[in-house]
Design an enzyme around this catalytic site. Structure first.
Site, PDB file in Angstrom:
ATOM      1  N   GLN A  54       0.817  -1.153   0.014  1.00 51.76           N
ATOM      2  CA  GLN A  54      -0.173   0.041  -0.059  1.00 51.76           C
ATOM      3  C   GLN A  54       0.880   1.261  -0.211  1.00 51.76           C
ATOM      4  OE1 GLN A  54      -2.734  -1.099   3.487  1.00 51.76           O
ATOM      5  NE2 GLN A  54      -4.082  -0.022   2.343  1.00 51.76           N
ATOM      6  N   GLU A  96      -5.106  -7.475   5.953  1.00 53.00           N
ATOM      7  CA  GLU A  96      -3.555  -7.075   5.633  1.00 53.00           C
ATOM      8  C   GLU A  96      -2.629  -8.170   4.942  1.00 53.00           C
ATOM      9  OE1 GLU A  96      -3.184  -3.775   5.622  1.00 53.00           O
ATOM     10  OE2 GLU A  96      -4.775  -3.407   7.201  1.00 53.00           O
ATOM     11  N   HIS A 112      -3.846  -8.194   1.383  1.00 53.29           N
ATOM     12  CA  HIS A 112      -3.042  -7.175   0.389  1.00 53.29           C
ATOM     13  C   HIS A 112      -1.595  -7.784  -0.039  1.00 53.29           C
ATOM     14  CE1 HIS A 112      -5.299  -3.249   0.799  1.00 53.29           C
ATOM     15  NE2 HIS A 112      -5.350  -3.556   2.058  1.00 53.29           N
ATOM     16  N   LEU A 115      -7.344   2.130   3.777  1.00 55.56           N
ATOM     17  CA  LEU A 115      -6.686   3.288   3.530  1.00 55.56           C
ATOM     18  C   LEU A 115      -6.637   3.526   2.104  1.00 55.56           C
ATOM     19  CD1 LEU A 115      -4.041   3.803   6.485  1.00 55.56           C
ATOM     20  CD2 LEU A 115      -6.417   4.734   6.229  1.00 55.56           C
TER      21      LEU A 115
HETATM   22 ZN    ZN Z   1      -6.729  -2.498   3.254  1.00 57.89          ZN
END
Ligand code: ZN
Length: 173
Positions: free
Chosen positions: A52, A137, A140, A95
């Site tokens: 990210q 997470e 991700h 986010l």
């Molecule tokens: Zn996320």
């Protein structure tokens, strides 16, 4: 104070990459982990994965409340080795997907094996918010986003918002 890292938005190709294993836990990695924790706090997130912020490596940070208040834990090369059959639903956000929230169904309890920033192998078991954050997470690191878990109908309902975020992502390099 360190500069805040730029959080890549939905639509950015790096968010779809399968991240590579961290081979060396050194000061550079620890600096990145610290900057990720700071960015997470500044952006009022409760978790952040390395892709990210533009690093396609297997590392994530998650909020973890300790006896002395809020803190964060960093997981390097996490592997989820157990998922409970019991599942529940929780309203997730990300986010990389600002202003999108949706209920996501996931296993309640997990056991995760990882390395700490000192290189030590550790194991952690949780059935609360931390379990939820780690699963989000961890996704991700595989190029998966929480909206991928939604039904087609739910996705259709947020399609406009997703498109708007993706057009902002095109301005990120
Ligand atoms: Zn996320």
């Amino acid at each position: 104070m360190r500069d805040e890292l730029e959080v890549l938005l939905y639509g950015h190709p790096m968010l779809r990459e399968t991240c590579v294993k961290v081979e060396r836990i050194d000061d550079e990695l620890r600096d990145l982990a610290a900057a990720m924790q700071q960015t997470m706090i500044q952006e009022r997130g409760i978790g952040l994965a390395a892709p990210q912020v533009g690093h396609p490596i297997r590392m994530l940070v998650a909020e973890q409340r300790g006896p002395s208040g809020p803190g964060a834990i960093c997981l390097v090369n996490p592997e989820i080795v157990f998922f409970s059959h019991e599942r529940d639903s929780y309203n997730e956000g990300c986010l990389s997907l600002p202003e999108i929230y949706a209920d996501v169904d996931r296993p309640v309890r997990i056991k995760v094996r990882f390395q700490g920033l000192d290189g030590q192998e550790r194991e952690l078991e949780d059935d609360g918010l931390l379990s939820r954050i780690i699963q989000h997470e961890f996704d991700h690191l595989e190029g998966t986003l929480f909206v991928d878990h939604l039904s087609l109908l739910r996705r259709r309902l947020i399609a406009k918002k997703l498109k708007a975020i993706a057009s902002r992502a095109r301005q990120q390099v």
